[in-house]
Scaffold this active site. Sequence first.
Site, mmCIF file in Angstrom:
data_model
loop_
_atom_site.group_PDB
_atom_site.id
_atom_site.type_symbol
_atom_site.label_atom_id
_atom_site.label_comp_id
_atom_site.label_asym_id
_atom_site.label_seq_id
_atom_site.Cartn_x
_atom_site.Cartn_y
_atom_site.Cartn_z
ATOM 1 N N SER A 231 0.788 -1.245 0.000
ATOM 2 C CA SER A 231 0.000 0.000 0.000
ATOM 3 C C SER A 231 0.817 1.291 0.000
ATOM 4 C CB SER A 231 -0.984 0.053 1.175
ATOM 5 O OG SER A 231 -1.866 -1.036 1.127
ATOM 6 N N SER A 269 -1.522 -4.232 -2.975
ATOM 7 C CA SER A 269 -1.160 -2.854 -2.661
ATOM 8 C C SER A 269 -2.389 -1.962 -2.732
ATOM 9 C CB SER A 269 -0.097 -2.341 -3.639
ATOM 10 O OG SER A 269 0.184 -0.981 -3.414
ATOM 11 N N ASP A 271 -3.742 1.536 -3.210
ATOM 12 C CA ASP A 271 -3.197 2.763 -3.804
ATOM 13 C C ASP A 271 -4.266 3.846 -3.743
ATOM 14 O OD1 ASP A 271 -0.652 1.460 -4.895
ATOM 15 O OD2 ASP A 271 -2.228 0.230 -5.767
#
Length: 345
Positions: A231, A269, A271
């Site tokens: 992240s 992740s 984002d």
Amino acid sequence: MKKRLRDYGIVIGRGTPGPRNKITDVNGVTVGHCTVDTSRNKTGVTVVMPCRDNPFSRKLTAAVCVRNGYGKSQGLVQIEELGNLETPIALTNTLNVGIVHDALVDYMLKVGEKDNISITSVNPVVGECNDSVLNDIASRAVGKKEVMAAIDSAEEDFEEGDVGAGKGTVCFGLKGGIGSASRILSLGGQRYTVGALVQSNFGSTENLVIGHRPVGRELTDIEPAPVDRGSIMMILATDLPVTDRQLKRMCGRAPVGLVRCGSFLGHGSGDIVIGFTTANRVETAGEEAVFPMEMLREELLDKVFPLVAESVEEAVLNSLAMASTVTGYDGTTKYSLTDVYLNRL
């Protein structure tokens, strides 16, 4: 001595940075940290103060962009719906989001009491990254005291690297952290600023790119991160007179800066971009039926979009350059970009 990316002669993009080359080049914006650094905990909280007065009584036009929703942030839904920001923005670790949210409620209630404003509903905004590689995250070491300390320490010339919410983060297999950058532009004879702050915790090592150079492939003497996950929180600030819709379009260009660093916005992740402008503020008091609002001519956003991408790209790389090597609670060590690459230049 810690040095930022430009101190090594590496220039990102063609835009002109502001005086500090930080998000605080946007007038009125300040940033504060509280770092928890013990044998078990490498974590903290970072707070972006969007203005020097009460954001609840004079709300800021705001927007969000979620490119990959693997995240546990709070407050984004109301920003998406109403297009405004009414509290500071706090960043912390994944398991501390609720505690930090509660602390922001307490803070805003005190602000309201001081200004003689009754607050019966408020929308604290909290972002997060998972720092469990280096931090004993289950101990939930960030509480109200740390949030208030971060708010009290907020200033224009703030620290970067492994501080605050960036103390335990890992980026491209290296020590990540907090980074910032800004760009100046002139439109219609007026000078404006776009600034970014990131909490970096993403990326596969072999994909790291710095100034178009595939640096990650050269980092053979560290344990690499094989996949793009972990992240990143991206905060954009500007003083451009834009609407929430235009601001959302700007936020949508922030991930271009990640791609330039080598990210593919991997499955694991989150984002997330939160943007606000210090122009076009909305007074909550009064009985006016119509509020005036300025709007940038749409085609001029083409001059703004590259500066958003550049600011985010350089902010990520500053978070790496300014971080120190850190050993976590279980003996895991994540090396700084300075130790394994920049000092060799």
